[in-house]
Design a protein around this motif. Structure first.
Motif, PDB file in Angstrom:
ATOM      1  N   GLY A   1       0.814  -1.207   0.000  1.00 25.78           N
ATOM      2  CA  GLY A   1       0.000   0.000   0.000  1.00 25.78           C
ATOM      3  C   GLY A   1       0.852   1.263   0.000  1.00 25.78           C
ATOM      4  O   GLY A   1       0.536   2.243  -0.697  1.00 25.78           O
ATOM      5  N   ILE A   2       1.954   1.236   0.752  1.00 22.38           N
ATOM      6  CA  ILE A   2       2.867   2.390   0.774  1.00 22.38           C
ATOM      7  C   ILE A   2       3.490   2.592  -0.602  1.00 22.38           C
ATOM      8  O   ILE A   2       3.526   3.706  -1.134  1.00 22.38           O
ATOM      9  CB  ILE A   2       3.964   2.176   1.834  1.00 22.38           C
ATOM     10  N   VAL A   3       3.988   1.492  -1.188  1.00 20.25           N
ATOM     11  CA  VAL A   3       4.623   1.570  -2.500  1.00 20.25           C
ATOM     12  C   VAL A   3       3.636   2.074  -3.548  1.00 20.25           C
ATOM     13  O   VAL A   3       3.974   2.929  -4.390  1.00 20.25           O
ATOM     14  CB  VAL A   3       5.189   0.190  -2.905  1.00 20.25           C
ATOM     15  N   ALA A   4       2.407   1.579  -3.503  1.00 13.79           N
ATOM     16  CA  ALA A   4       1.398   1.990  -4.483  1.00 13.79           C
ATOM     17  C   ALA A   4       1.164   3.492  -4.448  1.00 13.79           C
ATOM     18  O   ALA A   4       1.004   4.136  -5.496  1.00 13.79           O
ATOM     19  CB  ALA A   4       0.091   1.242  -4.215  1.00 13.79           C
ATOM     20  N   THR A   5       1.161   4.049  -3.251  1.00 11.36           N
ATOM     21  CA  THR A   5       0.953   5.494  -3.127  1.00 11.36           C
ATOM     22  C   THR A   5       2.178   6.277  -3.576  1.00 11.36           C
ATOM     23  O   THR A   5       2.065   7.292  -4.270  1.00 11.36           O
ATOM     24  CB  THR A   5       0.608   5.848  -1.666  1.00 11.36           C
ATOM     25  N   LEU A   6       3.365   5.809  -3.195  1.00 12.04           N
ATOM     26  CA  LEU A   6       4.594   6.534  -3.536  1.00 12.04           C
ATOM     27  C   LEU A   6       4.842   6.558  -5.038  1.00 12.04           C
ATOM     28  O   LEU A   6       5.391   7.533  -5.572  1.00 12.04           O
ATOM     29  CB  LEU A   6       5.788   5.904  -2.810  1.00 12.04           C
ATOM     30  N   VAL A   7       4.445   5.490  -5.740  1.00  5.28           N
ATOM     31  CA  VAL A   7       4.641   5.468  -7.203  1.00  5.28           C
ATOM     32  C   VAL A   7       3.430   6.046  -7.935  1.00  5.28           C
ATOM     33  O   VAL A   7       3.359   5.993  -9.163  1.00  5.28           O
ATOM     34  CB  VAL A   7       4.928   4.038  -7.705  1.00  5.28           C
ATOM     35  N   ARG A   8       2.475   6.557  -7.173  1.00  3.23           N
ATOM     36  CA  ARG A   8       1.281   7.198  -7.726  1.00  3.23           C
ATOM     37  C   ARG A   8       0.458   6.244  -8.588  1.00  3.23           C
ATOM     38  O   ARG A   8      -0.009   6.585  -9.693  1.00  3.23           O
ATOM     39  CB  ARG A   8       1.657   8.452  -8.523  1.00  3.23           C
ATOM     40  N   SER A   9       0.294   5.037  -8.070  1.00  4.42           N
ATOM     41  CA  SER A   9      -0.542   4.060  -8.751  1.00  4.42           C
ATOM     42  C   SER A   9      -2.002   4.494  -8.681  1.00  4.42           C
ATOM     43  O   SER A   9      -2.398   5.275  -7.803  1.00  4.42           O
ATOM     44  CB  SER A   9      -0.368   2.690  -8.092  1.00  4.42           C
ATOM     45  N   ASP A  10      -2.809   3.983  -9.594  1.00  2.00           N
ATOM     46  CA  ASP A  10      -4.237   4.286  -9.573  1.00  2.00           C
ATOM     47  C   ASP A  10      -5.009   3.324  -8.661  1.00  2.00           C
ATOM     48  O   ASP A  10      -6.243   3.311  -8.654  1.00  2.00           O
ATOM     49  CB  ASP A  10      -4.829   4.268 -10.979  1.00  2.00           C
ATOM     50  N   LEU A  11      -4.260   2.503  -7.897  1.00  2.00           N
ATOM     51  CA  LEU A  11      -4.911   1.598  -6.946  1.00  2.00           C
ATOM     52  C   LEU A  11      -5.702   2.414  -5.933  1.00  2.00           C
ATOM     53  O   LEU A  11      -5.184   3.350  -5.320  1.00  2.00           O
ATOM     54  CB  LEU A  11      -3.857   0.755  -6.222  1.00  2.00           C
ATOM     55  N   HIS A  12      -6.957   2.023  -5.744  1.00  2.00           N
ATOM     56  CA  HIS A  12      -7.826   2.786  -4.837  1.00  2.00           C
ATOM     57  C   HIS A  12      -8.854   1.851  -4.220  1.00  2.00           C
ATOM     58  O   HIS A  12      -9.433   1.019  -4.914  1.00  2.00           O
ATOM     59  CB  HIS A  12      -8.535   3.910  -5.597  1.00  2.00           C
ATOM     60  N   PHE A  13      -9.021   1.988  -2.907  1.00  2.00           N
ATOM     61  CA  PHE A  13     -10.041   1.213  -2.208  1.00  2.00           C
ATOM     62  C   PHE A  13     -11.348   2.003  -2.199  1.00  2.00           C
ATOM     63  O   PHE A  13     -11.365   3.155  -1.745  1.00  2.00           O
ATOM     64  CB  PHE A  13      -9.613   0.961  -0.761  1.00  2.00           C
ATOM     65  N   PRO A  14     -12.427   1.432  -2.649  1.00  2.00           N
ATOM     66  CA  PRO A  14     -13.723   2.119  -2.503  1.00  2.00           C
ATOM     67  C   PRO A  14     -14.029   2.357  -1.026  1.00  2.00           C
ATOM     68  O   PRO A  14     -13.726   1.514  -0.178  1.00  2.00           O
ATOM     69  CB  PRO A  14     -14.718   1.136  -3.125  1.00  2.00           C
ATOM     70  N   ASP A  15     -14.589   3.503  -0.727  1.00  2.00           N
ATOM     71  CA  ASP A  15     -14.905   3.827   0.668  1.00  2.00           C
ATOM     72  C   ASP A  15     -15.802   2.767   1.295  1.00  2.00           C
ATOM     73  O   ASP A  15     -15.654   2.428   2.468  1.00  2.00           O
ATOM     74  CB  ASP A  15     -15.586   5.200   0.749  1.00  2.00           C
ATOM     75  N   ALA A  16     -16.723   2.231   0.510  1.00  2.00           N
ATOM     76  CA  ALA A  16     -17.647   1.226   1.031  1.00  2.00           C
ATOM     77  C   ALA A  16     -16.906  -0.040   1.445  1.00  2.00           C
ATOM     78  O   ALA A  16     -17.234  -0.670   2.458  1.00  2.00           O
ATOM     79  CB  ALA A  16     -18.714   0.898  -0.008  1.00  2.00           C
ATOM     80  N   LEU A  17     -15.879  -0.423   0.670  1.00  2.00           N
ATOM     81  CA  LEU A  17     -15.109  -1.625   1.014  1.00  2.00           C
ATOM     82  C   LEU A  17     -14.294  -1.403   2.283  1.00  2.00           C
ATOM     83  O   LEU A  17     -14.222  -2.283   3.141  1.00  2.00           O
ATOM     84  CB  LEU A  17     -14.186  -1.999  -0.148  1.00  2.00           C
ATOM     85  N   TYR A  18     -13.671  -0.242   2.398  1.00  2.00           N
ATOM     86  CA  TYR A  18     -12.906   0.085   3.609  1.00  2.00           C
ATOM     87  C   TYR A  18     -13.808   0.041   4.837  1.00  2.00           C
ATOM     88  O   TYR A  18     -13.454  -0.525   5.872  1.00  2.00           O
ATOM     89  CB  TYR A  18     -12.279   1.466   3.464  1.00  2.00           C
ATOM     90  N   THR A  19     -14.990   0.630   4.716  1.00  2.00           N
ATOM     91  CA  THR A  19     -15.940   0.624   5.832  1.00  2.00           C
ATOM     92  C   THR A  19     -16.375  -0.789   6.169  1.00  2.00           C
ATOM     93  O   THR A  19     -16.444  -1.175   7.347  1.00  2.00           O
ATOM     94  CB  THR A  19     -17.168   1.481   5.489  1.00  2.00           C
ATOM     95  N   ALA A  20     -16.669  -1.595   5.140  1.00  2.00           N
ATOM     96  CA  ALA A  20     -17.106  -2.976   5.364  1.00  2.00           C
ATOM     97  C   ALA A  20     -16.020  -3.795   6.055  1.00  2.00           C
ATOM     98  O   ALA A  20     -16.300  -4.581   6.969  1.00  2.00           O
ATOM     99  CB  ALA A  20     -17.501  -3.616   4.041  1.00  2.00           C
TER     100      ALA A  20
END
Length: 322
Positions: free
Chosen positions: A22-41
């Motif tokens: 998750g850290i690497v994905a953000t640092l390399v500016r990946s388009d990986l994104h968790f939907p808010d609904a999934l995070y909440t679930a």
């Protein structure tokens, strides 16, 4: 298994590696994104699973075995914000609001760090008391309240207590933990067995997903680390270790097994980033989120998840002589 073997085992676990991804994905500016609904679930699932399992074990635990660990956890959790506030105010030179806000986060606990500690113990393996999830519920609220009382005494009126208490007590973390405990106690082990395929077997997989998201959240806050300053960075690492040592010692005195003692130490060493921010946002709106969120989520949480768990286990072995 020596200390470096434990570090390697922990760092190469799917949970820790997912956090790193998750850290690497953000640092390399990946388009990986968790939907808010999934995070909440996922957060709802993890909190409810912890409560249900703890409640089921609690139903079969004699009061004589339970009262000492619960009392120790309650008192220690309530005391932590007192010296945290003093250290931050006098040595760190933070404002009253910022000192109290950070102290509230360290007085509360992280349910995700707790879950990671159980996974770590199961991988060794080392047994622990089944009722330890009850300690999470016991330690989550008192530290927040004590820190806000300190702020109220130093600043005067800092917001409606009714709003603050409502936010803390009805927030999803407290509601799900306590609700799960009550359901687990009422249903007992036999009742919990009916939902074991949902709340036990998939738990580690759900935790891995959740930590992937937490890695991305933490990485987005990295820029605030330099703003927080060296003192807060040191505080976010040294204070958890000290709390972990005291928690393990108290767990030993309270009659917990080595695994249970380590869990109490991990809880004491953790910092909240769910319940505490919600309460602080209402009670101390003037506090800087860049300080308390950075300390809890960007400094202490990754430290505990990667290096902290092996350190607390090494301390546990020294304290218990194993």
């Amino acid at each position: 298994m020596d200390f470096f073997d434990l570090i390697r085992l922990n760092l190469l676990s799917p949970m820790a590696l997912a956090f790193l991804l998750g850290i690497v994905a953000t640092l390399v500016r990946s388009d990986l994104h968790f939907p808010d609904a999934l995070y909440t679930a996922l957060s709802i699932y993890l909190l409810l699973a912890i409560g249900l399992k703890g409640g089921a074990e609690l139903s079969a635990t004699p009061i004589a075995q339970l009262w000492a660990p619960v009392l120790v956890a309650l008192l220690f959790g309530a005391a932590i914000p007192v010296w945290c506030y003093a250290i931050l105010r006098r040595l760190g030179k933070f404002s009253v609001a910022d000192s109290a806000a950070i102290a509230a986060h360290y007085g509360s606990v992280s349910a995700v760090t707790f879950s990671a500690s159980l996974t770590f113990l199961e991988s060794i393996p080392m047994p622990y008391e089944g009722f330890v999830p009850a300690l999470v519920a016991v330690m989550e609220i008192p530290g927040i309240i004590v820190a806000l009382v300190i702020a109220r005494m130093r600043l005067g009126q800092v917001g409606s207590w009714r709003s603050v208490l409502h936010e803390v007590l009805t927030g999803k973390s407290i509601l799900l933990l306590f609700g799960g405990l009550v359901i687990g106690v009422a249903a007992g082990r036999e009742g919990f067995a009916q939902v074991t395929p949902l709340f036990v077997d998939p738990f580690k997989g759900a935790l891995t997903f959740f930590l992937l998201e937490m890695g991305m959240v933490a990485a987005r806050q990295f820029r605030d680390v330099t703003k927080a300053g060296r003192f807060l960075i040191g505080f976010g690492i040294v204070i958890p270790i000290l709390h972990g040592i005291v928690g393990i010692l108290l767990g030993n005195l309270a009659g917990l097994s080595p695994g249970g003692g380590m869990v109490l130490g991990v809880l004491a060493a953790s910092a909240s980033y769910i319940a505490a921010p919600a309460a602080v946002r209402i009670a101390l709106p003037q506090a800087n989120p860049g300080y308390y969120l950075t300390a809890a989520l960007v400094i202490t949480f990754p430290f505990n998840l990667t290096l902290g768990l092996p350190i607390y286990f090494a301390i546990t072995r020294a304290v218990y002589g194993i």
